[in-house]
Design a protein around this motif. Sequence first.
Motif, PDB file in Angstrom:
ATOM      1  N   ASP A 132       1.734 -25.729   7.690  1.00  0.00           N
ATOM      2  CA  ASP A 132       0.583 -25.493   6.802  1.00  0.00           C
ATOM      3  C   ASP A 132      -0.699 -25.664   7.607  1.00  0.00           C
ATOM      4  O   ASP A 132      -1.144 -26.784   7.861  1.00  0.00           O
ATOM      5  CB  ASP A 132       0.628 -26.465   5.630  1.00  0.00           C
ATOM      6  CG  ASP A 132      -0.503 -26.259   4.628  1.00  0.00           C
ATOM      7  OD1 ASP A 132      -1.366 -25.388   4.862  1.00  0.00           O
ATOM      8  OD2 ASP A 132      -0.519 -26.990   3.625  1.00  0.00           O
ATOM      9  N   ALA A 187      -3.683 -25.196   6.824  1.00  0.00           N
ATOM     10  CA  ALA A 187      -4.827 -25.714   6.067  1.00  0.00           C
ATOM     11  C   ALA A 187      -4.702 -27.200   5.743  1.00  0.00           C
ATOM     12  O   ALA A 187      -5.616 -27.784   5.159  1.00  0.00           O
ATOM     13  CB  ALA A 187      -4.992 -24.920   4.768  1.00  0.00           C
ATOM     14  N   SER A 188      -3.597 -27.817   6.144  1.00  0.00           N
ATOM     15  CA  SER A 188      -3.389 -29.221   5.778  1.00  0.00           C
ATOM     16  C   SER A 188      -4.235 -30.157   6.628  1.00  0.00           C
ATOM     17  O   SER A 188      -4.600 -29.848   7.763  1.00  0.00           O
ATOM     18  CB  SER A 188      -1.907 -29.595   5.935  1.00  0.00           C
ATOM     19  OG  SER A 188      -1.553 -29.672   7.311  1.00  0.00           O
ATOM     20  N   GLU A 224      -9.587 -20.212  13.523  1.00  0.00           N
ATOM     21  CA  GLU A 224      -9.745 -19.301  12.398  1.00  0.00           C
ATOM     22  C   GLU A 224      -8.806 -18.113  12.590  1.00  0.00           C
ATOM     23  O   GLU A 224      -8.251 -17.916  13.671  1.00  0.00           O
ATOM     24  CB  GLU A 224     -11.195 -18.813  12.328  1.00  0.00           C
ATOM     25  CG  GLU A 224     -12.198 -19.910  12.039  1.00  0.00           C
ATOM     26  CD  GLU A 224     -13.626 -19.388  12.064  1.00  0.00           C
ATOM     27  OE1 GLU A 224     -13.854 -18.217  11.715  1.00  0.00           O
ATOM     28  OE2 GLU A 224     -14.506 -20.157  12.463  1.00  0.00           O
TER      29      GLU A 224
END
Length: 184
Positions: A33, A35-36, A52
Amino acid sequence: MSNLVSALNGVKSKGFAEVQELGLSGMITLRGDLASKEMAACMKSLGAAVPETRKVAFGDAVSVAWMSPDELLVLCDYAKTQEVQAQISDALSGTHFLAEAVSDARAHFRISGKAAHEALAKVMPVDFSAFEAGDFRRSRLSQVAAAVWKTQNGDFELVCFRSVAQYVFDVLTTASVAGSEVGV
Protein backbone atom coordinates in the motif's frame (compact mmCIF):
# COMPACT_ATOMS: atom_id res chain seq x y z
CA MET A 1 33.03 -19.90 -6.06
CA SER A 2 31.77 -18.05 -9.11
CA ASN A 3 32.49 -14.42 -9.92
CA LEU A 4 29.57 -12.03 -10.03
CA VAL A 5 29.20 -10.34 -13.41
CA SER A 6 26.61 -8.07 -14.89
CA ALA A 7 24.71 -8.93 -18.03
CA LEU A 8 27.17 -7.21 -20.40
CA ASN A 9 30.16 -6.53 -18.16
CA GLY A 10 29.98 -2.72 -18.46
CA VAL A 11 30.00 -2.52 -22.25
CA LYS A 12 29.59 0.95 -23.80
CA SER A 13 29.16 2.54 -27.19
CA LYS A 14 29.39 6.14 -28.34
CA GLY A 15 27.42 7.79 -31.10
CA PHE A 16 25.52 11.05 -30.69
CA ALA A 17 24.49 9.47 -27.39
CA GLU A 18 26.61 7.25 -25.18
CA VAL A 19 25.07 3.93 -24.12
CA GLN A 20 26.61 2.12 -21.17
CA GLU A 21 25.60 -0.95 -19.22
CA LEU A 22 26.10 0.10 -15.60
CA GLY A 23 27.23 -3.20 -14.16
CA LEU A 24 25.81 -4.82 -11.07
CA SER A 25 22.99 -2.74 -9.57
CA GLY A 26 20.89 -3.49 -6.52
CA MET A 27 17.16 -3.65 -7.28
CA ILE A 28 14.29 -4.61 -5.00
CA THR A 29 10.69 -4.93 -6.13
CA LEU A 30 8.47 -3.65 -3.34
CA ARG A 31 4.72 -4.23 -3.46
CA GLY A 32 2.27 -2.91 -0.91
CA ASP A 33 0.00 0.00 0.00
CA LEU A 34 1.94 3.00 -1.30
CA ALA A 35 -0.38 5.43 0.49
CA SER A 36 0.08 3.90 3.94
CA LYS A 37 1.88 5.65 6.77
CA GLU A 38 4.03 2.51 7.15
CA MET A 39 5.25 2.80 3.56
CA ALA A 40 6.03 6.49 4.04
CA ALA A 41 7.97 5.65 7.21
CA CYS A 42 9.79 2.83 5.40
CA MET A 43 10.89 5.13 2.59
CA LYS A 44 11.93 7.79 5.09
CA SER A 45 14.10 5.23 6.87
CA LEU A 46 15.79 4.51 3.51
CA GLY A 47 16.41 8.21 2.92
CA ALA A 48 13.90 8.65 0.09
CA ALA A 49 10.20 9.30 -0.32
CA VAL A 50 7.36 7.36 -1.86
CA PRO A 51 7.48 8.71 -5.42
CA GLU A 52 4.52 10.24 -7.14
CA THR A 53 2.93 8.45 -10.09
CA ARG A 54 5.42 8.04 -12.98
CA LYS A 55 8.25 9.58 -10.94
CA VAL A 56 11.50 8.60 -9.26
CA ALA A 57 12.39 9.82 -5.77
CA PHE A 58 16.15 10.30 -5.43
CA GLY A 59 17.85 9.72 -2.08
CA ASP A 60 21.46 9.62 -0.98
CA ALA A 61 21.77 5.82 -0.76
CA VAL A 62 18.68 4.68 -2.71
CA SER A 63 16.40 5.85 -5.48
CA VAL A 64 12.80 4.70 -5.61
CA ALA A 65 10.82 4.40 -8.85
CA TRP A 66 7.04 4.20 -9.16
CA MET A 67 6.21 1.06 -11.13
CA SER A 68 2.42 0.75 -10.65
CA PRO A 69 -0.23 1.77 -8.10
CA ASP A 70 1.03 -0.88 -5.65
CA GLU A 71 4.64 -1.39 -6.75
CA LEU A 72 7.97 0.40 -6.35
CA LEU A 73 11.47 -0.40 -7.57
CA VAL A 74 14.13 0.39 -4.97
CA LEU A 75 17.58 0.94 -6.52
CA CYS A 76 20.66 0.71 -4.35
CA ASP A 77 24.29 -0.32 -4.34
CA TYR A 78 24.50 -3.99 -5.34
CA ALA A 79 26.52 -4.93 -2.24
CA LYS A 80 23.83 -3.39 0.01
CA THR A 81 20.83 -5.16 -1.58
CA GLN A 82 20.28 -7.70 1.22
CA GLU A 83 20.77 -5.03 3.87
CA VAL A 84 18.22 -2.71 2.22
CA GLN A 85 15.78 -5.59 1.74
CA ALA A 86 16.07 -6.46 5.45
CA GLN A 87 15.55 -2.81 6.38
CA ILE A 88 12.37 -2.74 4.26
CA SER A 89 11.13 -5.98 5.85
CA ASP A 90 11.73 -4.61 9.34
CA ALA A 91 10.01 -1.31 8.58
CA LEU A 92 6.95 -2.98 7.05
CA SER A 93 6.69 -5.87 9.51
CA GLY A 94 3.05 -6.51 10.40
CA THR A 95 1.73 -5.10 7.10
CA HIS A 96 0.88 -6.81 3.83
CA PHE A 97 3.88 -6.34 1.48
CA LEU A 98 6.38 -8.13 -0.71
CA ALA A 99 10.04 -7.12 -0.98
CA GLU A 100 12.03 -9.25 -3.39
CA ALA A 101 15.56 -8.71 -4.68
CA VAL A 102 15.52 -8.75 -8.50
CA SER A 103 19.05 -7.43 -9.08
CA ASP A 104 20.32 -10.51 -10.87
CA ALA A 105 17.31 -10.66 -13.18
CA ARG A 106 17.76 -7.12 -14.52
CA ALA A 107 20.22 -5.10 -16.60
CA HIS A 108 20.81 -1.39 -15.96
CA PHE A 109 21.87 1.12 -18.63
CA ARG A 110 22.77 4.82 -18.83
CA ILE A 111 22.03 6.79 -21.99
CA SER A 112 23.84 10.13 -21.89
CA GLY A 113 24.72 13.09 -24.06
CA LYS A 114 22.78 16.16 -25.11
CA ALA A 115 20.80 14.15 -27.69
CA ALA A 116 20.20 11.05 -25.54
CA HIS A 117 16.47 11.73 -25.66
CA GLU A 118 16.59 11.38 -29.47
CA ALA A 119 18.07 7.87 -29.33
CA LEU A 120 15.37 6.83 -26.87
CA ALA A 121 12.58 8.52 -28.85
CA LYS A 122 13.51 6.45 -31.89
CA VAL A 123 12.84 3.18 -30.08
CA MET A 124 10.23 3.98 -27.40
CA PRO A 125 6.77 5.55 -27.80
CA VAL A 126 7.45 8.32 -25.25
CA ASP A 127 7.96 12.08 -25.65
CA PHE A 128 11.41 12.31 -24.10
CA SER A 129 11.87 15.95 -25.10
CA ALA A 130 9.36 16.83 -22.37
CA PHE A 131 11.02 14.65 -19.71
CA GLU A 132 12.32 16.38 -16.61
CA ALA A 133 14.58 15.03 -13.88
CA GLY A 134 12.67 12.39 -11.95
CA ASP A 135 10.20 11.57 -14.75
CA PHE A 136 9.70 7.82 -15.19
CA ARG A 137 7.95 5.56 -17.70
CA ARG A 138 7.42 1.85 -18.18
CA SER A 139 7.03 1.11 -21.85
CA ARG A 140 8.38 -0.91 -24.74
CA LEU A 141 11.85 -0.48 -26.15
CA SER A 142 11.41 -1.82 -29.65
CA GLN A 143 10.03 -5.30 -28.86
CA VAL A 144 10.83 -5.65 -25.15
CA ALA A 145 9.66 -4.21 -21.84
CA ALA A 146 11.78 -1.52 -20.21
CA ALA A 147 11.57 1.20 -17.57
CA VAL A 148 13.34 4.52 -18.10
CA TRP A 149 13.83 7.70 -16.09
CA LYS A 150 15.71 10.97 -16.27
CA THR A 151 18.36 11.48 -13.62
CA GLN A 152 19.14 14.67 -11.74
CA ASN A 153 22.13 15.34 -14.01
CA GLY A 154 20.09 15.01 -17.21
CA ASP A 155 21.11 11.49 -18.26
CA PHE A 156 18.60 8.70 -18.75
CA GLU A 157 18.74 5.36 -16.97
CA LEU A 158 16.94 2.26 -18.13
CA VAL A 159 16.30 -1.19 -16.70
CA CYS A 160 15.20 -4.26 -18.61
CA PHE A 161 15.25 -7.99 -18.11
CA ARG A 162 18.77 -9.42 -18.11
CA SER A 163 17.77 -11.94 -20.78
CA VAL A 164 17.30 -9.14 -23.34
CA ALA A 165 20.27 -6.96 -22.31
CA GLN A 166 22.30 -7.57 -25.46
CA TYR A 167 19.26 -6.82 -27.64
CA VAL A 168 18.57 -3.57 -25.74
CA PHE A 169 22.21 -2.51 -26.00
CA ASP A 170 22.24 -3.24 -29.75
CA VAL A 171 18.98 -1.35 -30.36
CA LEU A 172 20.16 1.68 -28.37
CA THR A 173 23.57 1.63 -30.07
CA THR A 174 21.94 1.51 -33.50
CA ALA A 175 19.54 4.32 -32.53
CA SER A 176 22.44 6.57 -31.52
CA VAL A 177 24.52 6.31 -34.68
CA ALA A 178 26.06 9.74 -35.36
CA GLY A 179 24.36 11.51 -38.22
CA SER A 180 20.96 9.93 -37.59
CA GLU A 181 19.69 12.53 -35.13
CA VAL A 182 16.06 13.47 -35.71
CA GLY A 183 16.36 16.97 -34.26
CA VAL A 184 13.63 16.83 -31.61
